[in-house]
Design a protein around this motif. Structure first.
Motif, PDB file in Angstrom:
ATOM      1  N   ASP A   5       0.827  -1.215   0.000  1.00 51.05           N
ATOM      2  CA  ASP A   5       0.000   0.000   0.000  1.00 51.05           C
ATOM      3  C   ASP A   5       0.858   1.261   0.000  1.00 51.05           C
ATOM      4  O   ASP A   5       0.475   2.278  -0.602  1.00 51.05           O
ATOM      5  CB  ASP A   5      -0.932   0.016   1.213  1.00 51.05           C
ATOM      6  N   ASP A   6       2.001   1.208   0.663  1.00 52.59           N
ATOM      7  CA  ASP A   6       2.927   2.344   0.624  1.00 52.59           C
ATOM      8  C   ASP A   6       3.479   2.533  -0.787  1.00 52.59           C
ATOM      9  O   ASP A   6       3.610   3.663  -1.274  1.00 52.59           O
ATOM     10  CB  ASP A   6       4.077   2.138   1.615  1.00 52.59           C
ATOM     11  N   ILE A   7       3.815   1.422  -1.441  1.00 51.29           N
ATOM     12  CA  ILE A   7       4.311   1.487  -2.821  1.00 51.29           C
ATOM     13  C   ILE A   7       3.258   2.114  -3.735  1.00 51.29           C
ATOM     14  O   ILE A   7       3.557   3.014  -4.538  1.00 51.29           O
ATOM     15  CB  ILE A   7       4.690   0.081  -3.319  1.00 51.29           C
ATOM     16  N   VAL A   8       2.025   1.650  -3.636  1.00 51.23           N
ATOM     17  CA  VAL A   8       0.956   2.165  -4.494  1.00 51.23           C
ATOM     18  C   VAL A   8       0.748   3.658  -4.257  1.00 51.23           C
ATOM     19  O   VAL A   8       0.577   4.437  -5.215  1.00 51.23           O
ATOM     20  CB  VAL A   8      -0.349   1.376  -4.264  1.00 51.23           C
ATOM     21  N   ALA A   9       0.786   4.084  -3.008  1.00 54.25           N
ATOM     22  CA  ALA A   9       0.642   5.514  -2.722  1.00 54.25           C
ATOM     23  C   ALA A   9       1.753   6.318  -3.386  1.00 54.25           C
ATOM     24  O   ALA A   9       1.517   7.426  -3.901  1.00 54.25           O
ATOM     25  CB  ALA A   9       0.641   5.748  -1.209  1.00 54.25           C
ATOM     26  N   GLY A  10       2.958   5.758  -3.411  1.00 52.73           N
ATOM     27  CA  GLY A  10       4.071   6.446  -4.065  1.00 52.73           C
ATOM     28  C   GLY A  10       3.933   6.478  -5.573  1.00 52.73           C
ATOM     29  O   GLY A  10       4.242   7.489  -6.219  1.00 52.73           O
ATOM     30  N   VAL A  11       3.460   5.369  -6.158  1.00 50.51           N
ATOM     31  CA  VAL A  11       3.249   5.336  -7.611  1.00 50.51           C
ATOM     32  C   VAL A  11       2.209   6.376  -8.013  1.00 50.51           C
ATOM     33  O   VAL A  11       2.394   7.125  -8.985  1.00 50.51           O
ATOM     34  CB  VAL A  11       2.820   3.928  -8.067  1.00 50.51           C
ATOM     35  N   VAL A  12       1.112   6.441  -7.273  1.00 51.09           N
ATOM     36  CA  VAL A  12       0.052   7.402  -7.589  1.00 51.09           C
ATOM     37  C   VAL A  12       0.561   8.831  -7.425  1.00 51.09           C
ATOM     38  O   VAL A  12       0.281   9.709  -8.253  1.00 51.09           O
ATOM     39  CB  VAL A  12      -1.186   7.146  -6.714  1.00 51.09           C
ATOM     40  N   ALA A  13       1.334   9.080  -6.373  1.00 52.39           N
ATOM     41  CA  ALA A  13       1.877  10.425  -6.161  1.00 52.39           C
ATOM     42  C   ALA A  13       2.786  10.832  -7.311  1.00 52.39           C
ATOM     43  O   ALA A  13       2.734  11.979  -7.786  1.00 52.39           O
ATOM     44  CB  ALA A  13       2.636  10.474  -4.836  1.00 52.39           C
ATOM     45  N   ALA A  14       3.625   9.900  -7.762  1.00 53.64           N
ATOM     46  CA  ALA A  14       4.499  10.209  -8.896  1.00 53.64           C
ATOM     47  C   ALA A  14       3.692  10.439 -10.162  1.00 53.64           C
ATOM     48  O   ALA A  14       3.951  11.381 -10.925  1.00 53.64           O
ATOM     49  CB  ALA A  14       5.504   9.081  -9.102  1.00 53.64           C
ATOM     50  N   LEU A  15       2.696   9.582 -10.401  1.00 53.64           N
ATOM     51  CA  LEU A  15       1.879   9.700 -11.608  1.00 53.64           C
ATOM     52  C   LEU A  15       1.167  11.045 -11.669  1.00 53.64           C
ATOM     53  O   LEU A  15       1.052  11.653 -12.740  1.00 53.64           O
ATOM     54  CB  LEU A  15       0.847   8.569 -11.643  1.00 53.64           C
ATOM     55  N   ASP A  16       0.704  11.518 -10.531  1.00 53.85           N
ATOM     56  CA  ASP A  16      -0.059  12.772 -10.466  1.00 53.85           C
ATOM     57  C   ASP A  16       0.817  14.017 -10.563  1.00 53.85           C
ATOM     58  O   ASP A  16       0.283  15.129 -10.651  1.00 53.85           O
ATOM     59  CB  ASP A  16      -0.860  12.835  -9.163  1.00 53.85           C
ATOM     60  N   ASN A  17       2.116  13.830 -10.538  1.00 56.90           N
ATOM     61  CA  ASN A  17       3.025  14.979 -10.549  1.00 56.90           C
ATOM     62  C   ASN A  17       4.094  14.811 -11.622  1.00 56.90           C
ATOM     63  O   ASN A  17       5.263  14.541 -11.317  1.00 56.90           O
ATOM     64  CB  ASN A  17       3.674  15.147  -9.166  1.00 56.90           C
ATOM     65  N   PRO A  18       3.707  14.984 -12.886  1.00 54.51           N
ATOM     66  CA  PRO A  18       4.700  14.862 -13.964  1.00 54.51           C
ATOM     67  C   PRO A  18       5.704  15.995 -13.906  1.00 54.51           C
ATOM     68  O   PRO A  18       5.463  17.026 -13.255  1.00 54.51           O
ATOM     69  CB  PRO A  18       3.841  14.953 -15.234  1.00 54.51           C
ATOM     70  N   PRO A  19       6.845  15.848 -14.569  1.00 51.83           N
ATOM     71  CA  PRO A  19       7.817  16.944 -14.606  1.00 51.83           C
ATOM     72  C   PRO A  19       7.210  18.191 -15.239  1.00 51.83           C
ATOM     73  O   PRO A  19       6.331  18.113 -16.106  1.00 51.83           O
ATOM     74  CB  PRO A  19       8.943  16.387 -15.483  1.00 51.83           C
ATOM     75  N   ALA A  20       7.678  19.361 -14.793  1.00 52.05           N
ATOM     76  CA  ALA A  20       7.177  20.622 -15.342  1.00 52.05           C
ATOM     77  C   ALA A  20       7.566  20.789 -16.801  1.00 52.05           C
ATOM     78  O   ALA A  20       6.833  21.391 -17.596  1.00 52.05           O
ATOM     79  CB  ALA A  20       7.696  21.796 -14.510  1.00 52.05           C
ATOM     80  N   THR A  21       8.729  20.276 -17.155  1.00 52.81           N
ATOM     81  CA  THR A  21       9.182  20.260 -18.551  1.00 52.81           C
ATOM     82  C   THR A  21       9.617  18.829 -18.869  1.00 52.81           C
ATOM     83  O   THR A  21       9.935  18.059 -17.954  1.00 52.81           O
ATOM     84  CB  THR A  21      10.364  21.220 -18.771  1.00 52.81           C
ATOM     85  N   PRO A  22       9.639  18.427 -20.153  1.00 48.53           N
ATOM     86  CA  PRO A  22       9.993  17.043 -20.479  1.00 48.53           C
ATOM     87  C   PRO A  22      11.284  16.595 -19.812  1.00 48.53           C
ATOM     88  O   PRO A  22      12.322  17.260 -19.919  1.00 48.53           O
ATOM     89  CB  PRO A  22      10.116  17.076 -22.002  1.00 48.53           C
ATOM     90  N   ALA A  23      11.211  15.488 -19.083  1.00 45.59           N
ATOM     91  CA  ALA A  23      12.369  15.027 -18.315  1.00 45.59           C
ATOM     92  C   ALA A  23      12.227  13.552 -18.015  1.00 45.59           C
ATOM     93  O   ALA A  23      11.130  12.984 -18.023  1.00 45.59           O
ATOM     94  CB  ALA A  23      12.492  15.814 -17.012  1.00 45.59           C
ATOM     95  N   HIS A  24      13.371  12.926 -17.728  1.00 47.30           N
ATOM     96  CA  HIS A  24      13.415  11.568 -17.211  1.00 47.30           C
ATOM     97  C   HIS A  24      13.902  11.645 -15.773  1.00 47.30           C
ATOM     98  O   HIS A  24      14.979  12.175 -15.501  1.00 47.30           O
ATOM     99  CB  HIS A  24      14.366  10.692 -18.026  1.00 47.30           C
ATOM    100  N   ARG A  25      13.082  11.132 -14.836  1.00 43.55           N
ATOM    101  CA  ARG A  25      13.424  11.195 -13.413  1.00 43.55           C
ATOM    102  C   ARG A  25      13.509   9.777 -12.843  1.00 43.55           C
ATOM    103  O   ARG A  25      12.801   8.877 -13.286  1.00 43.55           O
ATOM    104  CB  ARG A  25      12.352  11.977 -12.641  1.00 43.55           C
ATOM    105  N   LEU A  26      14.357   9.604 -11.837  1.00 39.46           N
ATOM    106  CA  LEU A  26      14.484   8.328 -11.136  1.00 39.46           C
ATOM    107  C   LEU A  26      14.334   8.548  -9.636  1.00 39.46           C
ATOM    108  O   LEU A  26      14.904   9.502  -9.075  1.00 39.46           O
ATOM    109  CB  LEU A  26      15.843   7.687 -11.408  1.00 39.46           C
ATOM    110  N   TYR A  27      13.568   7.676  -8.992  1.00 34.02           N
ATOM    111  CA  TYR A  27      13.353   7.776  -7.548  1.00 34.02           C
ATOM    112  C   TYR A  27      13.449   6.392  -6.910  1.00 34.02           C
ATOM    113  O   TYR A  27      12.947   5.401  -7.470  1.00 34.02           O
ATOM    114  CB  TYR A  27      11.964   8.333  -7.238  1.00 34.02           C
ATOM    115  N   ASN A  28      14.060   6.337  -5.730  1.00 36.27           N
ATOM    116  CA  ASN A  28      13.941   5.163  -4.871  1.00 36.27           C
ATOM    117  C   ASN A  28      12.580   5.192  -4.192  1.00 36.27           C
ATOM    118  O   ASN A  28      12.101   6.257  -3.772  1.00 36.27           O
ATOM    119  CB  ASN A  28      15.009   5.180  -3.774  1.00 36.27           C
TER     120      ASN A  28
END
Length: 326
Positions: free
Chosen positions: A229-252
């Motif tokens: 459930d913590d993982i899913v919350a993080g996936v949704v948070a990332a999905l809802d917040n795309p980069p402001a300009t085209p970018a490739h981001r990596l997160y633990n």
């Protein structure tokens, strides 16, 4: 609101994610090949639970292999309302990659490339793609928390190498075609509806059947166990917040609190009321001795932090297990 494509929708994390997206009213397109790496009946049961909770027309499932690039591209082109992708589909498992290497290049390299190409061909219609990577890309380390800026050029297994290839392809596609891509390096996800090849599942099954549990590296492993459930919350948070300009981001994305494997065994003994019989074995090829996520970037950019400790999460898994298997 547009549509979200979730690959690996019948998988452990994918099914939980689809459930969360459906609960907030999203239209979800699910893709999975239901392969027999572990019992497809478990995958079918996850899908049945999903479709039972979806409103009519809210969830559409397609049984499709990611390595069938023509079919993947056709599916993505056939949904003009598709505006986001979460790519979780993959051939998982470090140890199986020693026995079936071509399954990993097919799903994790060719399959990921098919998704990236489908996003490119959408010509801006798909605004954000989040994809799953793994803590395994960091290789064999015991020197503290893993940070996204750390060198990740020595993967210890073919599985890790194919996931690292996915990261590199995503970076290339962003640079070439100005896509919004976010990669999440998952750290040892566990919980209800989990994967039967994972240690917590194997240990639970063996202990309840009176069989010895197999402890590689004599149990002296540390894992950053992260509740689903913590993982899913993080996936949704990332999905809802795309980069402001085209970018490739990596997160633990992990619990940021490594636990000894033997401590997990002790928790399962308490929860199950069974004393484990231990079979101590040497380190398995491809395994790593420890994982430890620095998640400060996830906290900074998305306000995300894990909230479930290992004993609580294992308790929920055991409760699910007893209900599912009767």
């Amino acid at each position: 609101m547009g549509q979200v494509l979730v690959t690996g929708a019948a998988g452990f994390i994918g099914a939980h994610l689809c459930q969360a997206l459906l609960a907030r009213g999203e239209q979800v397109i699910g893709l999975d090949n239901l392969n027999p790496y572990y019992d497809p009946k478990l995958k079918e049961a996850r899908l049945a639970a999903l479709t039972g909770k979806a409103r009519p027309g809210q969830f559409a499932f397609h049984r499709l292999d990611l390595s069938d690039q023509d079919s993947v591209l056709a599916l993505m082109a056939a949904h003009p309302g598709l505006d986001r992708v979460v790519h979780l589909g993959a051939q998982a498992g470090v140890r199986w990659s020693l026995q079936a290497p071509f399954a990993y290049t097919a799903a994790n390299v060719t399959g990921t490339l098919a998704i990236l190409e489908g996003v490119r061909r959408a010509e801006g219609r798909i605004g954000h793609t989040v994809y799953a990577s793994t803590s395994s890309v960091y290789g064999s380390r015991t020197d503290g928390a893993f940070r996204e800026s750390d060198c990740a050029d020595r993967p210890a297994s073919l599985y890790a190498a194919t996931k690292l290839a996915g990261e590199l392809m995503a970076k290339s596609y962003t640079d070439l075609y100005r896509l919004n891509l976010t990669g999440l390096r998952f750290f040892t996800v566990y919980g209800p509806w989990g994967r039967p090849d994972m240690a917590y599942w194997l240990f639970t099954e063996a202990m309840l059947q009176g069989r010895p549990i197999r402890l590689f590296n004599e149990g002296r492993m540390r894992r950053d166990f992260t509740y689903v459930d913590d993982i899913v919350a993080g996936v949704v948070a990332a999905l809802d917040n795309p980069p402001a300009t085209p970018a490739h981001r990596l997160y633990n994305i992990g619990n940021s609190h490594p636990e000894e494997l033997l401590d997990m065994v002790a928790m399962l003994e308490e929860l199950l009321g069974v004393t484990a019989k231990r079979e101590l074995l040497p380190m398995q090829p491809g395994d790593v001795p420890a994982t430890f996520a620095d998640v400060s970037a996830m906290q900074r950019d998305f306000g995300w932090r894990p909230t479930t400790d290992l004993r609580t999460g294992l308790g929920r898994f055991v409760a699910w297990w007893r209900g599912y298997f009767g």
